[in-house]
Design a protein around this motif. Structure first.
Motif, short mmCIF file in Angstrom:
data_model
loop_
_atom_site.label_atom_id
_atom_site.label_comp_id
_atom_site.label_asym_id
_atom_site.label_seq_id
_atom_site.Cartn_x
_atom_site.Cartn_y
_atom_site.Cartn_z
N ILE A 1 45.46 36.75 44.43
CA ILE A 1 46.58 37.64 44.70
C ILE A 1 47.82 36.80 44.93
CG2 ILE A 1 45.14 39.51 45.61
CD1 ILE A 1 45.96 38.63 48.46
N VAL A 2 48.95 37.35 44.53
CA VAL A 2 50.26 36.72 44.71
C VAL A 2 51.17 37.81 45.27
CG1 VAL A 2 52.21 35.61 43.55
CG2 VAL A 2 49.87 35.19 42.74
N TYR A 3 51.89 37.51 46.33
CA TYR A 3 52.77 38.53 46.90
C TYR A 3 53.91 37.88 47.66
CZ TYR A 3 50.01 37.47 51.06
OH TYR A 3 49.38 36.82 52.09
N LEU B 1 47.07 49.17 32.92
CA LEU B 1 46.88 47.82 33.40
C LEU B 1 47.50 47.63 34.78
CD1 LEU B 1 45.82 44.98 32.81
CD2 LEU B 1 48.08 44.43 31.96
N THR B 2 48.65 48.22 35.00
CA THR B 2 49.31 48.13 36.30
C THR B 2 49.38 49.54 36.89
OG1 THR B 2 50.60 46.22 35.57
CG2 THR B 2 51.40 47.36 37.52
N PHE C 1 47.81 40.96 32.99
CA PHE C 1 47.35 41.21 34.35
C PHE C 1 48.33 42.15 35.03
CE2 PHE C 1 49.61 37.14 34.18
CZ PHE C 1 50.60 37.29 35.14
N PRO C 2 47.90 42.84 36.09
CA PRO C 2 48.79 43.76 36.78
C PRO C 2 49.86 43.03 37.61
CG PRO C 2 46.54 43.94 37.64
CD PRO C 2 46.54 42.87 36.61
N ARG D 1 44.08 35.85 37.01
CA ARG D 1 43.24 34.65 36.99
C ARG D 1 44.08 33.52 37.52
NH1 ARG D 1 38.34 34.54 36.20
NH2 ARG D 1 38.07 32.41 35.54
N SER D 2 43.49 32.70 38.34
CA SER D 2 44.23 31.59 38.92
C SER D 2 44.61 30.58 37.85
CB SER D 2 43.40 30.90 40.00
OG SER D 2 44.12 29.80 40.50
N PRO D 3 45.86 30.11 37.88
CA PRO D 3 46.26 29.08 36.93
C PRO D 3 45.80 27.68 37.37
CG PRO D 3 48.12 29.64 38.33
CD PRO D 3 46.98 30.57 38.70
N GLU D 4 45.26 27.59 38.58
CA GLU D 4 44.81 26.30 39.10
C GLU D 4 43.47 25.92 38.49
OE1 GLU D 4 46.89 24.70 40.83
OE2 GLU D 4 48.21 26.30 41.49
#
Length: 177
Positions: free
Chosen positions: A97-99, A5-6, A67-68, A86-89
């Protein structure tokens, strides 16, 4: 054999790998640094909440294969955090992507390299036609990175706290092959 997964991801200078228990102090320090932590999710939390978040990476995110999530390393040292999910919005249907990078990793072009690696993974490995990013309008370095990579700005959403979140999108048909 199925892909983890990651999976480990590599770019010219970065290695992204699943977190290990010994990463906890670095993870907490990253999220506790206001220059970095204020841009994640709903902003700053207590160190105790960040330790609990780190524990949930193992007990929920990795255990349930949600999610990875990666520890970002540069020259063998912890340099930041990354994920694609998946976006929580509610207003954004898709993956984002989140970084974030530690302050000592700023100014080296690593943000662009990291966002490029995550976007490429989303388009190529996951087959996503669109990869999104949501960014506080005041987070100029991240806005600049996304524009540099060809993301286009979409919605502007006013948050309850008066801040504005910008939505950016990368489309696979515009992503370099």
């Amino acid at each position: 054999m199925t892909e983890p997964l990651t999976p480990e991801l590599r770019s010219e200078r970065l290695v992204l790998s699943a977190y290990v228990a010994s990463d906890e102090p670095d993870f907490v320090a990253l999220f506790q640094d206001e220059a970095v932590g204020r841009w994640f999710g709903d902003g700053m939390r207590s160190a105790e909440e960040d330790r609990a978040l780190f524990a949930r990476l193992f007990s929920i995110v990795y255990a349930e294969k949600r999610f990875p999530v990666w520890a970002v390393r540069h020259e063998g040292r912890y340099a930041g955090h990354a994920e694609i999910k998946r976006s929580p919005e509610a207003w954004l249907d898709g993956h984002e992507i989140v970084y974030g990078l530690s302050k000592d990793s700023w100014g080296l072009g690593l943000g662009t390299e990291l966002a490029r690696l995550l976007t490429d993974y989303g388009h190529r490995a996951l087959g996503l036609p669109e990869v999104h990013a949501t960014v506080d309008s005041l987070n100029t370095p991240s806005v600049t990175v996304l524009k540099r990579l060809g993301y286009t700005q979409g919605r502007e959403v006013r948050d309850d706290d008066g801040r504005t979140t910008l939505q950016f999108t990368s489309r696979a048909d515009n992503w370099p092959s």
